[in-house]
Design a protein around this motif. Structure first.
Motif, PDB file in Angstrom:
ATOM      1  N   ALA A  60     -22.498  54.838 -21.502  1.00 42.35           N
ATOM      2  CA  ALA A  60     -23.356  54.734 -22.686  1.00 42.35           C
ATOM      3  C   ALA A  60     -24.298  53.542 -22.569  1.00 42.35           C
ATOM      4  O   ALA A  60     -25.473  53.629 -22.938  1.00 42.35           O
ATOM      5  CB  ALA A  60     -22.496  54.614 -23.945  1.00 42.35           C
ATOM      6  N   ALA A  61     -23.789  52.414 -22.050  1.00 39.78           N
ATOM      7  CA  ALA A  61     -24.631  51.225 -21.882  1.00 39.78           C
ATOM      8  C   ALA A  61     -25.765  51.492 -20.906  1.00 39.78           C
ATOM      9  O   ALA A  61     -26.925  51.122 -21.158  1.00 39.78           O
ATOM     10  CB  ALA A  61     -23.779  50.050 -21.400  1.00 39.78           C
ATOM     11  N   ILE A  62     -25.458  52.142 -19.791  1.00 39.33           N
ATOM     12  CA  ILE A  62     -26.495  52.465 -18.799  1.00 39.33           C
ATOM     13  C   ILE A  62     -27.517  53.441 -19.383  1.00 39.33           C
ATOM     14  O   ILE A  62     -28.727  53.302 -19.177  1.00 39.33           O
ATOM     15  CB  ILE A  62     -25.849  53.031 -17.528  1.00 39.33           C
ATOM     16  CG1 ILE A  62     -24.996  51.949 -16.845  1.00 39.33           C
ATOM     17  CG2 ILE A  62     -26.913  53.561 -16.563  1.00 39.33           C
ATOM     18  CD1 ILE A  62     -24.187  52.461 -15.674  1.00 39.33           C
ATOM     19  N   ALA A  63     -27.021  54.434 -20.125  1.00 39.28           N
ATOM     20  CA  ALA A  63     -27.918  55.423 -20.727  1.00 39.28           C
ATOM     21  C   ALA A  63     -28.871  54.765 -21.718  1.00 39.28           C
ATOM     22  O   ALA A  63     -30.078  55.043 -21.722  1.00 39.28           O
ATOM     23  CB  ALA A  63     -27.093  56.514 -21.419  1.00 39.28           C
ATOM     24  N   ILE A  64     -28.344  53.887 -22.569  1.00 40.07           N
ATOM     25  CA  ILE A  64     -29.192  53.196 -23.542  1.00 40.07           C
ATOM     26  C   ILE A  64     -30.180  52.283 -22.834  1.00 40.07           C
ATOM     27  O   ILE A  64     -31.342  52.158 -23.246  1.00 40.07           O
ATOM     28  CB  ILE A  64     -28.320  52.407 -24.535  1.00 40.07           C
ATOM     29  CG1 ILE A  64     -27.442  53.368 -25.343  1.00 40.07           C
ATOM     30  CG2 ILE A  64     -29.189  51.580 -25.476  1.00 40.07           C
ATOM     31  CD1 ILE A  64     -26.408  52.670 -26.219  1.00 40.07           C
ATOM     32  N   ALA A  65     -29.754  51.639 -21.745  1.00 38.30           N
ATOM     33  CA  ALA A  65     -30.658  50.770 -20.977  1.00 38.30           C
ATOM     34  C   ALA A  65     -31.818  51.570 -20.400  1.00 38.30           C
ATOM     35  O   ALA A  65     -32.971  51.127 -20.437  1.00 38.30           O
ATOM     36  CB  ALA A  65     -29.879  50.074 -19.861  1.00 38.30           C
ATOM     37  N   ILE A  66     -31.530  52.749 -19.862  1.00 40.21           N
ATOM     38  CA  ILE A  66     -32.586  53.602 -19.302  1.00 40.21           C
ATOM     39  C   ILE A  66     -33.556  54.041 -20.396  1.00 40.21           C
ATOM     40  O   ILE A  66     -34.778  54.104 -20.191  1.00 40.21           O
ATOM     41  CB  ILE A  66     -31.966  54.818 -18.591  1.00 40.21           C
ATOM     42  CG1 ILE A  66     -31.211  54.355 -17.338  1.00 40.21           C
ATOM     43  CG2 ILE A  66     -33.036  55.843 -18.216  1.00 40.21           C
ATOM     44  CD1 ILE A  66     -30.450  55.466 -16.639  1.00 40.21           C
ATOM     45  N   VAL A  67     -33.025  54.319 -21.575  1.00 40.52           N
ATOM     46  CA  VAL A  67     -33.861  54.765 -22.689  1.00 40.52           C
ATOM     47  C   VAL A  67     -34.811  53.661 -23.156  1.00 40.52           C
ATOM     48  O   VAL A  67     -35.986  53.913 -23.469  1.00 40.52           O
ATOM     49  CB  VAL A  67     -32.961  55.232 -23.858  1.00 40.52           C
ATOM     50  CG1 VAL A  67     -33.787  55.383 -25.134  1.00 40.52           C
ATOM     51  CG2 VAL A  67     -32.288  56.556 -23.509  1.00 40.52           C
ATOM     52  N   TYR A  68     -34.326  52.403 -23.187  1.00 38.89           N
ATOM     53  CA  TYR A  68     -35.104  51.312 -23.758  1.00 38.89           C
ATOM     54  C   TYR A  68     -35.878  50.495 -22.738  1.00 38.89           C
ATOM     55  O   TYR A  68     -36.706  49.654 -23.120  1.00 38.89           O
ATOM     56  CB  TYR A  68     -34.202  50.390 -24.575  1.00 38.89           C
ATOM     57  CG  TYR A  68     -33.755  51.003 -25.883  1.00 38.89           C
ATOM     58  CD1 TYR A  68     -34.657  51.699 -26.672  1.00 38.89           C
ATOM     59  CD2 TYR A  68     -32.444  50.891 -26.328  1.00 38.89           C
ATOM     60  CE1 TYR A  68     -34.269  52.274 -27.861  1.00 38.89           C
ATOM     61  CE2 TYR A  68     -32.044  51.458 -27.516  1.00 38.89           C
ATOM     62  CZ  TYR A  68     -32.962  52.154 -28.283  1.00 38.89           C
ATOM     63  OH  TYR A  68     -32.575  52.731 -29.465  1.00 38.89           O
TER      64      TYR A  68
END
Length: 275
Positions: free
Chosen positions: A137-145
């Motif tokens: 989830a942390a990696i996914a949110i980082a990619i999004v932002y």
């Protein structure tokens, strides 16, 4: 900065709201709370009482302790995600502004591609590849932002790159690394600080949504979104786990959003002059 916090009541209030929640999450083991994993079946779905101030969930676990430890999980995931997004996206944005040309076009077109995807859809796609977990989830949110930081820092960096002191640093033979990280980055600190606070607020909601869907922190790890998901099945019998978890998400997101707005009002010279 400390004087600005003291003189700005809204900023002081925002700092207190965020600090109380963050310190509570950090020092959760020292608060004397019950074990968030302990299941007392005979006490399940009890209402708020002197032993369990916010009641218990469907497995007899203390709701208050699980919310406090849920703050830990949410903050760890969101802070990791936003820091990764800042490091990767911010660095790419500054490099694009400094080198320009084909490098700038390639980087910004790639960021446009990421911008084209809805936030939740892109995050779910990343987690589908990595597997559901807090780190995914942390990696996914980082990619999004990451594209947000790239675009945000590129704009003012383009202006700073044309300034006299940057041209002077180039003239005396300063390295690109020195110019970017010792001349560009310090002048973008206020922008970074404000945007980081605002994106932390948004990241908390995204992380809670992913956990609600079962794509973030996995049971039995306390997570605010997961508590909300588990509690929705017992709303008629015991609404407090879902209700209190929802309020915890609200207050955590509200605190960082208020902090970001207050910092923007304080650090933006145009807004200071208008007030």
């Amino acid at each position: 900065m400390i004087e600005q916090i003291r003189n700005n009541k809204l900023l002081s209030f925002a700092v207190i709201v965020v600090a109380l929640q963050v310190l509570g999450a950090i020092f959760a083991p020292l608060l004397g709370l019950q074990d968030p994993y302990a299941q007392v079946i005979v006490q399940r779905m009890k209402g708020p009482n002197l032993l369990n101030f916010l009641g218990t969930d469907q497995l007899g676990r203390d709701v208050l302790s699980r919310i406090v430890y849920g703050y830990r999980a949410s903050l760890l995931t969101c802070v990791t995600a936003v820091v990764l997004a800042l490091v990767v996206g911010g660095t790419l944005g500054m490099l694009a502004a400094y080198y320009r040309g084909w490098f700038d076009r390639i980087i910004m077109r790639f960021m446009d591609v990421l911008f084209a995807f809805p936030i939740m859809l892109l995050a779910i796609a990343v987690i589908a590849i990595l597997g559901p977990s807090a780190w995914s989830a942390a990696i996914a949110i980082a990619i999004v932002y990451a594209p947000i930081f790239a675009r945000l820092l590129r704009g003012p960096a383009l202006v700073i790159c044309e300034s006299e002191y940057v041209n002077g640093a180039k003239a005396i033979g300063a390295s690109d690394f020195r110019i970017i990280f010792l001349h560009l980055l310090p002048n973008l600190s206020s922008v970074v600080l404000v945007q980081t606070s605002l994106l932390l607020s948004a990241a908390i909601l995204v992380e809670a949504s992913l956990s609600f869907l079962g794509l973030g922190s996995q049971p039995p790890i306390p997570s605010l979104g997961l508590m909300l998901s588990e509690g929705r099945n017992f709303l008629l019998l015991a609404p407090w786990p879902a209700v209190f978890a929802g309020f915890a998400i609200l207050f955590l997101s509200f605190g960082f959003n208020l902090l970001g707005d207050a910092l923007r009002d304080t650090l933006d010279p145009r807004l200071r002059k208008a007030s």
